[in-house]
Enzyme design. Structure first.
Site, short mmCIF file in Angstrom:
data_model
loop_
_atom_site.label_atom_id
_atom_site.label_comp_id
_atom_site.label_asym_id
_atom_site.label_seq_id
_atom_site.Cartn_x
_atom_site.Cartn_y
_atom_site.Cartn_z
N TRP A 16 0.42 -0.72 -0.21
CA TRP A 16 0.22 -0.36 0.23
C TRP A 16 0.83 1.34 0.26
CZ3 TRP A 16 -4.08 -1.44 3.95
CH2 TRP A 16 -5.16 -2.51 3.13
N HIS A 58 12.96 -2.07 -0.05
CA HIS A 58 12.13 -1.29 -0.98
C HIS A 58 13.11 -0.24 -2.15
CE1 HIS A 58 9.30 0.73 -3.51
NE2 HIS A 58 8.44 -0.57 -3.82
N GLU A 82 12.02 2.38 -2.71
CA GLU A 82 11.40 4.29 -2.69
C GLU A 82 12.48 3.94 -1.17
OE1 GLU A 82 7.73 3.26 -2.77
OE2 GLU A 82 8.07 3.71 -4.89
N GLU A 120 12.49 -6.08 -8.68
CA GLU A 120 11.32 -4.59 -9.35
C GLU A 120 12.71 -3.61 -9.85
OE1 GLU A 120 7.68 -4.15 -6.47
OE2 GLU A 120 9.18 -3.23 -5.58
N GLY A 180 5.24 2.47 -10.84
CA GLY A 180 4.61 3.29 -10.86
C GLY A 180 4.55 4.02 -12.50
N GLY A 204 1.99 -2.62 -6.39
CA GLY A 204 2.09 -1.60 -5.50
C GLY A 204 0.57 -0.48 -6.33
N GLY A 205 0.71 0.18 -6.79
CA GLY A 205 -0.36 1.34 -7.30
C GLY A 205 -2.07 0.06 -7.34
P1 13P Z 1 2.83 -0.24 -9.06
O1 13P Z 1 2.87 -1.58 -8.80
O2 13P Z 1 2.70 0.75 -8.68
O3 13P Z 1 3.94 0.10 -10.34
O4 13P Z 1 4.68 -0.35 -7.96
C1 13P Z 1 5.20 -1.49 -7.42
C2 13P Z 1 6.42 -1.37 -6.77
O5 13P Z 1 6.93 -0.86 -5.92
C3 13P Z 1 5.98 -2.50 -5.36
O6 13P Z 1 6.22 -2.58 -4.19
#
Ligand code: 13P
Length: 248
Positions: A10, A94, A96, A166, A172, A233-234
């Site tokens: 999330w 992750h 991020e 990833e 995203g 993610g999204g």
């Molecule tokens: P999205 O599915 O939004 O591209 O994000 C992927 C993600 O970073 C899942 O950890």
């Protein structure tokens, strides 16, 4: 046979009440399926979401975990605290976190060890930037991340580890790695693990793909032989999309 694992990350979305409401609507998603279903929710919502899930077959994960049990680490959450809530998994490293919060391979490794100590299964995220891919350095980058994250991890502990590949440029952005490219990198990760440990461990470890996974592309991704699941993610924030992804 590896059990596929589909996880919703999330990120920094949904308040506690929104999270409760959401899991209330997807509680049965983990029933009658061969897929392990997991939601990784913000720290503040973990306890309430756990209670709302009750006896549901959906597993619960955090999005980070600190390596110390307690102490002067303002703003951090310890494995002891997370264990008390009863979480099953923790996303570690992750992109991020690596990009915005100075997460390094070294801190990833410390978090992995702490999670394992508390029987929380780590989902270790690895992946290259677009620049690295274009310069043909993607494999080198991913190999370094995989090897460093597993420093000091023994064979027995490997059964509890999940990897998520990833590629940063696919997160995203709506840009997915082709399923063949994703499979190739995931197979490469499996080979690294075979080299470091052995074939049995490499064949048993689950490796997810993450990056713009949607209902429309999930089947193709999941049909790849080396891809054992998705970190979403999204699309994990919407009930219908997440449901379609889990029921690919
Ligand atoms: P999205 O599915 O939004 O591209 O994000 C992927 C993600 O970073 C899942 O950890």
């Amino acid at each position: 046979m590896r059990k596929p694992i589909i996880a919703g990350n999330w990120k920094m979305n949904k308040t506690i009440s929104e999270g409760i409401d959401f899991v209330n609507k997807i509680k049965d998603l983990g029933d009658n399926t061969d897929v392990e279903v997991l939601v990784c929710v913000p720290f503040v919502a973990l306890d309430s979401v756990k209670k709302e899930l009750g006896i549901s077959n959906i597993k619960l994960g955090s999005q980070n975990i600190h390596w110390e049990e307690s102490g002067a680490y303002t703003g951090e959450i310890s494995p002891l605290m997370l264990k008390e809530i009863g979480i099953d998994y923790a996303i570690i490293g992750h992109s991020e976190r690596r990009q915005y919060f100075n997460e390094t391979d070294e801190t990833v490794n410390k978090r992995v060890k702490a999670a394992l100590k508390y029987n929380i299964k780590p989902i270790i995220c690895v992946g290259e930037t677009l620049e690295e891919r274009e310069e043909n350095k993607a494999e080198e980058k991913v190999k370094t991340q995989v090897i460093n994250s597993l420093e000091g991890i023994n064979e027995n502990e490997m059964k509890d580890i999940v990897f998520a590949y990833e590629p940063i440029w696919a997160i995203g952005t709506g840009r997915t790695a082709s399923s063949e490219d994703a499979n190739e990198m995931i197979s490469f990760i499996r080979n690294i693990i075979e080299e470091k440990y052995n074939e049995k461990i490499a064949e048993g470890i689950r490796i997810q793909y993450g990056g713009s996974v949607k209902p429309g592309n999930v089947r193709e991704i999941m049909n790849q032989p080396d891809i054992d699941g998705a970190l979403v993610g999204g699309a994990s924030l919407k009930k219908d999309d997440f449901t379609d992804i889990v029921r690919f």
